[in-house]
Design an enzyme around this catalytic site. Sequence first.
Site, PDB file in Angstrom:
ATOM      1  N   GLU A 192      99.154  29.714  19.748  1.00 23.82           N
ATOM      2  CA  GLU A 192      98.845  31.132  19.910  1.00 23.82           C
ATOM      3  C   GLU A 192      97.647  31.277  20.854  1.00 23.82           C
ATOM      4  OE1 GLU A 192      97.749  34.835  16.887  1.00 23.82           O
ATOM      5  OE2 GLU A 192      97.110  32.813  16.355  1.00 23.82           O
TER       6      GLU A 192
ATOM      7  N   LYS B 239     103.840  39.624  18.087  1.00 23.18           N
ATOM      8  CA  LYS B 239     103.425  39.348  16.711  1.00 23.18           C
ATOM      9  C   LYS B 239     103.552  40.577  15.811  1.00 23.18           C
ATOM     10  CE  LYS B 239      99.407  37.228  14.375  1.00 23.18           C
ATOM     11  NZ  LYS B 239      98.038  36.709  14.633  1.00 23.18           N
TER      12      LYS B 239
ATOM     13  N   CYS C 184     101.541  32.736  13.852  1.00 20.21           N
ATOM     14  CA  CYS C 184     100.356  32.649  13.005  1.00 20.21           C
ATOM     15  C   CYS C 184     100.458  33.421  11.683  1.00 20.21           C
ATOM     16  CB  CYS C 184      99.126  33.072  13.803  1.00 20.21           C
ATOM     17  SG  CYS C 184      97.560  32.524  13.061  1.00 20.21           S
TER      18      CYS C 184
END
Length: 276
Positions: free
Chosen positions: A41, A113, A155
Site C-alpha cells: 500500500e 480502498k 490493508c
Amino acid sequence: MAIAAVGQLCSTASLTHNLTQCRVLVQKAVAAGAKALFLPEASDYIAPSTSETISLVQPTSSSPFVLGLQASAKEYRLPINVGIHEPVRDGKKVKNTLIWIDECGEIKQRYQKLHLFDVEISGGPVLKESSGVERGMEIVPPFQTAVGTVGMLICFDLRFPEPSLSLRRQGAQIITYPSAFTPSTGVAHWSSLLRARAIETQSYIIAAAQVGAHNEKRTSYGHSMIVSPWGEVLAELGGAKRDEPEVAIVDIDLERLERIRSEMPLLRRTDVYPEI
C-alpha cells in the site's frame, strides 16, 4: 505452478527514492523467476501530514513513480500490483488505490480502498485516514493473471471478511492485502487476520507490507506474507528495515487450491442468511 513475489520496502515522501526501491524489487523478482510482483500500500509515498499527502498526489498519467513502474513492467515483462495515491476531482482528498500493471506496462485494473483506517488506540496510534482519503464504493471483480485469478483489497479491508468472501464467490484464487500496518496492531492481529481470510476463502493471501520508520510520525510493522488456502504461512519477511528492500517468493499451486476446495466444500446456507 507459477511463482509470485511479495515485496517489502519503506516508502518516504520522495517519489524518486521510492521508485528506486521498487525497481530493486522488480529486479529481485525477475531474478527469482516470478510471474508477478506484489508491492505494498502507498508504495509511491508516505508523507508526514494529510496536507503533504494531498500536495504530492499526481494522476497516473504524469506520476513519475507510476510511469517508472510501467516502464519496468514492460522492460521485464513482469506484471506489478502496487498501491498508490490518486487525486480526487475537488483536490480536497486523495484516493488510496491499488493498480495492476500488466507485462506490457499498461494499467489494466484499479481498486479504491473501501474501509479507511480511523483509529484511536490508548497508548498507541491515533490516525484518521478519512480526513484526507476518499473511500471507495465498489468491489472490483477478480481477474485472470499468470499466477491465478486475483481479487484486490487493501490493508484495513483485512478486518472485514465480507469483501474477501464476495471475491471468493466471484472466483478469486488469490486475494491481496497490500498494507502499512502499525506495529501495535500488527503484533496483535496481522498474522491472525491473514490466516483467517485464507482459511475462510480457501484462497492464497498475498500481503505486501511497508516496514520501518517513514518519518518521525509514522512507522510500519512489515512482515510481508503469503498464506496458503489451508492457512499455512508459506513466506514471511521480517519487521526491521533492511539496507535494501526485500522479496519473498512462493509457487502458487492452483491444483492444491482446487483440491482443498473440493475436499472441504464450504457450502453457504443462503436459505438462512444473505449471500455476500
